[in-house]
Structure formats: structure tokens, C-alpha cells
Design an enzyme around this catalytic site. Structure first.
Site, PDB file in Angstrom:
ATOM      1  CG  HIS A 313      15.943   7.516  -7.922  1.00  0.00           C
ATOM      2  ND1 HIS A 313      16.286   8.349  -8.952  1.00  0.00           N
ATOM      3  CD2 HIS A 313      16.038   6.240  -8.397  1.00  0.00           C
ATOM      4  CE1 HIS A 313      16.570   7.606 -10.008  1.00  0.00           C
ATOM      5  NE2 HIS A 313      16.425   6.333  -9.704  1.00  0.00           N
ATOM      6  CG  ASP A 371      15.688  -1.643  -6.868  1.00  0.00           C
ATOM      7  OD1 ASP A 371      15.289  -2.399  -7.766  1.00  0.00           O
ATOM      8  OD2 ASP A 371      16.656  -0.877  -6.995  1.00  0.00           O
TER       9      ASP A 371
HETATM   10  N1  CMC Z   1      18.279   5.763   3.744  1.00  0.00           N
HETATM   11  C1  CMC Z   1      18.664   6.736   4.596  1.00  0.00           C
HETATM   12  N2  CMC Z   1      19.110   7.944   4.225  1.00  0.00           N
HETATM   13  C2  CMC Z   1      19.193   8.180   2.916  1.00  0.00           C
HETATM   14  C3  CMC Z   1      18.811   7.227   1.952  1.00  0.00           C
HETATM   15  C4  CMC Z   1      18.343   5.982   2.406  1.00  0.00           C
HETATM   16  N3  CMC Z   1      17.977   5.030   1.549  1.00  0.00           N
HETATM   17  N4  CMC Z   1      18.986   7.728   0.724  1.00  0.00           N
HETATM   18  C5  CMC Z   1      19.467   8.969   0.893  1.00  0.00           C
HETATM   19  N5  CMC Z   1      19.583   9.234   2.220  1.00  0.00           N
HETATM   20  C6  CMC Z   1      20.025  10.494   2.812  1.00  0.00           C
HETATM   21  C7  CMC Z   1      21.521  10.717   2.652  1.00  0.00           C
HETATM   22  O1  CMC Z   1      22.220  10.175   3.756  1.00  0.00           O
HETATM   23  C8  CMC Z   1      21.599  12.215   2.576  1.00  0.00           C
HETATM   24  O2  CMC Z   1      21.442  12.721   3.881  1.00  0.00           O
HETATM   25  P1  CMC Z   1      22.204  14.105   4.317  1.00  0.00           P
HETATM   26  O3  CMC Z   1      21.658  15.160   3.394  1.00  0.00           O
HETATM   27  O4  CMC Z   1      21.832  14.284   5.729  1.00  0.00           O
HETATM   28  O5  CMC Z   1      23.665  13.834   4.106  1.00  0.00           O
HETATM   29  C9  CMC Z   1      20.350  12.600   1.795  1.00  0.00           C
HETATM   30  O6  CMC Z   1      19.405  11.548   2.068  1.00  0.00           O
HETATM   31  C10 CMC Z   1      20.554  12.738   0.303  1.00  0.00           C
HETATM   32  O7  CMC Z   1      21.050  11.514  -0.195  1.00  0.00           O
HETATM   33  P2  CMC Z   1      22.287  11.339  -1.166  1.00  0.00           P
HETATM   34  O8  CMC Z   1      23.056  10.112  -0.763  1.00  0.00           O
HETATM   35  O9  CMC Z   1      23.033  12.634  -1.271  1.00  0.00           O
HETATM   36  O10 CMC Z   1      21.520  11.088  -2.520  1.00  0.00           O
HETATM   37  P3  CMC Z   1      22.150  10.490  -3.823  1.00  0.00           P
HETATM   38  O11 CMC Z   1      21.372  11.063  -4.935  1.00  0.00           O
HETATM   39  O12 CMC Z   1      23.624  10.658  -3.857  1.00  0.00           O
HETATM   40  O13 CMC Z   1      21.871   8.916  -3.652  1.00  0.00           O
HETATM   41  C11 CMC Z   1      20.835   6.791  -3.749  1.00  0.00           C
HETATM   42  C12 CMC Z   1      20.794   8.255  -4.212  1.00  0.00           C
HETATM   43  C13 CMC Z   1      19.806   5.980  -4.552  1.00  0.00           C
HETATM   44  C14 CMC Z   1      22.231   6.191  -4.020  1.00  0.00           C
HETATM   45  C15 CMC Z   1      20.534   6.747  -2.247  1.00  0.00           C
HETATM   46  O14 CMC Z   1      19.256   7.289  -2.007  1.00  0.00           O
HETATM   47  C16 CMC Z   1      20.606   5.325  -1.694  1.00  0.00           C
HETATM   48  O15 CMC Z   1      21.709   4.844  -1.375  1.00  0.00           O
HETATM   49  N6  CMC Z   1      19.431   4.607  -1.553  1.00  0.00           N
HETATM   50  C17 CMC Z   1      19.436   3.247  -1.101  1.00  0.00           C
HETATM   51  C18 CMC Z   1      19.841   2.327  -2.243  1.00  0.00           C
HETATM   52  C19 CMC Z   1      18.752   2.176  -3.290  1.00  0.00           C
HETATM   53  O16 CMC Z   1      17.603   1.924  -2.971  1.00  0.00           O
HETATM   54  N7  CMC Z   1      19.141   2.298  -4.576  1.00  0.00           N
HETATM   55  C20 CMC Z   1      18.230   2.058  -5.688  1.00  0.00           C
HETATM   56  C21 CMC Z   1      18.078   3.217  -6.591  1.00  0.00           C
HETATM   57  S1  CMC Z   1      16.685   2.968  -7.706  1.00  0.00           S
HETATM   58  C22 CMC Z   1      17.147   1.677  -8.751  1.00  0.00           C
HETATM   59  C23 CMC Z   1      18.199   2.062  -9.692  1.00  0.00           C
HETATM   60  O17 CMC Z   1      17.984   2.999 -10.490  1.00  0.00           O
HETATM   61  O18 CMC Z   1      19.242   1.409  -9.698  1.00  0.00           O
END
Ligand code: CMC
Length: 434
Positions: A313, A371
């Protein structure tokens, strides 16, 4: 917001004069540096794609402490609201700032209940869609379409119009979501039944038919209501910011909420519950719990493009408090339906256990989000996977409206207009011979 005692000073290594910037304090959470005059003073913008460090507004509705894993609606912890209040009380709180007393609660319920039907013409509009259309495509259209049906509540600058459109949207969303569902499965829509609770009425419109009496199961009704409470608001997330930005142009409330629905659809946001359940079903097909290790290797391999959906998140760097409550509801619903041995639930628990111990997830502070379990609950209730995001939209509508109305009432609000760092070609002439 209140001016802090300290100020921020921005200095430049090239000898340009430094600038002092005011700092403001909220009631809790990080202070903000006010950069509104920065461009006028320095000829420079700030650069913050994805708003990682930018507060786009002041708000008194929802507070999240991502490190603690805390979520407050108007100051009340989500755990207490989910245990002691129902969704409509939560709606009242989000819209008005305080929980309703008994009389206010009864009046609000009556008001919402009086608006549950939609204009009969809406069903002809719905019939224009393909039967196999994604419910979010249908919902984006239907919600936007409300502005074509309710002309007396489209002036966003009129507080009375905002009040009527708010009630209409909260009241009609369950009707629209269930209409989108019934249309897809070829069954007749069920008109709302106003002697039922908000959640009970939704369940009946979803699963009832004209041939039989539908009996609302109180455990499922409570679970549905809790899903609604947990999704009701989440401060300045992507869809809420979309609603604010869209509304900042002065567009009508139905159009602004339709923009929120469209944004929510994406798999990184509201679409994650659908994506999460699809992921669990894929792993189940591959061999279930025995294949968890293999799947996790893929997730950790950055070249695979596979993510553990329902994990991670932008704000929570701890367990999402909504995920804990959702897991509790999951246990209750599966027990009430005799599905305690549900293989997907077992699989989800195994994935969670492994992820919470794995260095990849621990070092990145990736925890289950709301989720992760909501899809399992909804699937057990009988809601089809492609409708999960529609349920999220239904529940989030009140948050979008509360945030939109707060923005319109804020004397500091302006049309949203981000700036950019231009990296394209400098001025050039079109060749006369091509
Ligand atoms: N699985 C694997 N790796 C992950 C995941 C995941 N679900 N989420 C983040 N990471 C990794 C990401 O690759 C990055 O790694 P590195 O630092 O090596 O590049 C690190 O963790 C930080 O992640 P980020 O993508 O920079 O974080 P963000 O804040 O931009 O993204 C997110 C947040 C929710 C989009 C992402 O965690 C994600 O895509 N999760 C899966 C989708 C999901 O469950 N979304 C629901 C969010 S809650 C409901 C809502 O509010 O809508």
C-alpha cells in the site's frame, strides 16, 4: 490549519537568494511546507510525480497513520466504527462530521430510503450495453448518466443541489450495481424494498427474484455492511483525488463521481480485489498450497511482472487495519455458510504467512491490504468476481461525496492544475517540403 513556529528555508547552490516558506500544522500527522508562492518567488516548480510528498488539500474527514496501521473517520478508529455502527451511520458521520443521534439517524435512513429507486428510463439506457460488458464499464456509464436524469441537482456550487445529489448517489448506487449485475445474468431487476436495511436491500436486489421471497441472512447482511464501512473513505487516494480534480472544474456531482468510478476500476486501486481473487484461483488451478513457494519466487523476480495482489500500500507500511477486520468477517461468513474449509481461504492464509516472514516483503514493509480478504468474503456471499470493484465503488461513493463537498466549501480551493517539467523538443519549424 495553523502556522507552525518554524519556517522552511530553501537555498540554492548557485547563489540565487534563498526563500523562506511557511510551515503549517494539522491536528495530527506530518506538517506541510506551503509552496504556493514558490513559482512566483523562484521561477521554479516542485517535481513530485505520484504525489509522494505532496498534500493536495487540507481535509478534516479521514486520517491514516501508515506506520501505525491506523485509520480514523472523523477521528473515530475504523475498528470501533466497524463494530459499533452501521454503514448509514458511517455515511452520516463522513458527510456531517459527527455521528447521528437517534432522531438524526432515523431521519437520515428515511431520506436515503426515499431515494433508492432510479428513474424508470435508466433501464432502457442500461439495455444499450452488451450483456457481457464489464460491470464497471456499465457503472461508469450509469453514474455519469444520472446527470442526464436529475437536472435539479447538478449545480455543484449550490449547497442544496450538493445535498440532494449526495443522498441520491448514496441511495441509488446499490440499485445501479444490482441492475448492472442482473442485466449481465439476464434476470429481471428487483425494485428496492424500503423496509430492509441498506445492506439487506442490496442483497435482495442482487440475489432475489420475482418468484420467491428472499430472506436476508443476518450474518451476510452484517458482513456486507462491514465491507461498505471499511471501504467508505480513505483520504486522498487516486479515485478521491480524481473526484476532487474533476469537481474542481465546476462539473456536476454525478460526473465527478463517475470519474471516481472510472479511476477505481484500475487493478492498482479498487480493481485489486478482483485481481487478488483471480490470482488465488490461478494458484489453486496450478496446484494450490503446494505451489505457493513457486508463486512467491515469481513475485520476487522483478522480470516476471507478477505482483502479490492484495499486498502493499502507498500509505500503510504496516498491517492495513481494514485487512484485520476483513479477515474477521471472512471467518464469520465462511463459518455461517459452512465453508470453513474453503480452499481459497486456506491458500490466502498460507500466502499471507509466507509473505509476512519473507525478507522481500518484510524489508519493503509489504502487508496485506483490505483487498486481500474482501474477495474471499464476497465470493462466499455469491458476488461474482467482476462485480467486486462495483461493490467498492458503491461503498466509496459517500467518501467521494464528502471529499468533494469539503473541497467546494473550502475558500482556498482552486481548479486543480498541476504543472510539468517539459522534456520535449524546443521550438522548431515545420519543414515546408516533406
Ligand atoms: N507484490 C510484490 N512486490 C511489491 C508489491 C506486491 N504487491 N507491492 C509493492 N511491491 C514492491 C515494489 O516492486 C517495490 O519494490 P522495489 O523497491 O524493489 O522496486 C516496492 O515493493 C515498493 O513498492 P511501490 O510499487 O514503489 O509502492 P507504491 O506505493 O507505488 O504502490 C501499490 C502501492 C498498492 C500500487 C502496490 O503495492 C501494488 O501494486 N500492490 C498490489 C495491488 C493492490 O493490492 N492494490 C490495492 C491497494 S489497497 C486498496 C485501495 O486502496 O485501492
Amino acid at each position: 490549519m495553523k502556522l507552525a513556529d518554524n519556517k522552511a528555508t530553501l537555498s540554492f547552490s548557485n547563489g540565487s537568494p534563498s526563500v523562506e516558506l511557511p510551515v503549517y500544522q494539522g491536528t495530527i500527522g506530518p506538517d506541510v511546507i506551503d509552496i504556493r508562492k514558490l513559482y512566483a518567488q523562484t521561477d521554479m516548480f516542485t517535481y513530485d510525480p505520484g504525489f509522494l510528498s505532496t498534500a493536495s488539500c487540507q481535509s478534516a474527514i479521514t486520517y491514516i497513520d501508515g506506520d501505525k496501521g491506523e485509520l480514523l473517520y472523523r477521528g473515530y478508529p475504523i475498528e470501533q466504527l466497524a463494530t459499533n455502527c452501521n454503514y448509514l451511520e458511517t455515511c452520516y458521520l463522513l458527510l456531517n462530521g459527527e455521528l447521528p443521534d437517534a432522531a438524526q439517524k432515523a431521519d437520515f435512513e428515511k431520506l436515503v430510503t426515499n431515494h433508492t429507486m432510479v428513474n424508470e428510463q435508466m433501464q432502457f439506457f442500461l439495455r444499450g450495453f452488451r450483456r457481457d460488458a464489464h460491470p464497471m464499464a456499465v457503472l461508469t456509464g450509469l453514474v455519469g448518466g444520472l446527470s442526464a436524469f436529475y437536472h435539479d441537482s447538478t449545480d455543484i456550487n449550490n449547497p442544496e443541489h450538493r445535498q440532494i445529489s449526495a443522498i441520491r448517489l448514496i441511495a441509488k448506487m446499490p440499485t445501479l450495481v444490482s441492475m448492472a449485475y442482473k442485466y449481465g445474468v439476464g434476470q429481471p431487476y428487483q425494485y428496492p424494498q424500503n423496509n430492509l436495511s441498506y445492506a439487506g436491500n442490496f442483497l435482495r436486489m442482487m440475489f432475489g427474484n420475482p418468484c420467491e421471497e428472499y430472506k436476508v441472512n443476518p450474518v451476510i447482511e452484517r458482513a456486507m455492511d462491514r465491507i461498505f464501512i471499511l471501504h467508505a473513505d480513505h483520504e486522498q487516494n487516486a479515485s478521491t483525488s480524481t473526484v476532487r480534480l474533476c469537481g474542481s472544474s465546476g462539473t456536476n456531482p454525478f460526473a465527478a463521481i463517475a470519474a471516481g468510478v472510472a479511476c477505481l476500476w484500475g487493478p492498482a486501486h479498487g480493481g485489486a480485489n478482483e485481481a487478488c481473487l483471480n490470482m488465488l484461483e490461478d494458484i489453486q488451478r496450478m496446484g494450490g498450497v503446494a505451489k505457493v513457494g513457486e508463486f512467491m519466487e515469481k513475485v520476487k523476480d522483478k522480470t516476471s511482472g507478477v505482483k502479490l495482489m492484495g499486498f502493499g500500500h502507498r500509505v500503510y507500511k504496516n498491517y492495513d487495519p481494514r485487512a484485520k477486520l476483513m479477515q474477521e468477517t471472512c471467518n464469520e461468513v465462511l463459518a455461517a455458510l459452512g465453508l470453513e474449509n474453503d480452499p481459497l481461504f486456506k491458500l490466502a492464509k498460507e500466502l499471507e504467512k509466507i509473505a509476512l516472514e519473507d525478507e522481500y516483503f518484510v524489508s519493503r514493509k509489504l502487508y496485506p491490504n483490505v483487498d486481500f480478504y474482501s474477495g474471499i468474503v464476497q465470493r462466499a456471499i455469491g458476488i461474482p468476481v467482476n462485480l467486486f470493484t462495483g461493490i467498492f465503488a458503491l461503498a466509496r461513493t459517500v467518501g467521494w461525496i464528502a471529499q468533494l463537498n469539503e473541497m467546494i466549501s473550502d475558500p482556498e480551493y482552486k481548479i486543480g492544475r498541476p504543472r510539468q517539467l517539459y522534456t520535449g523538443s524546443v521550438r522548431r519549424d515545420v519543414p515546408t517540403k516533406r
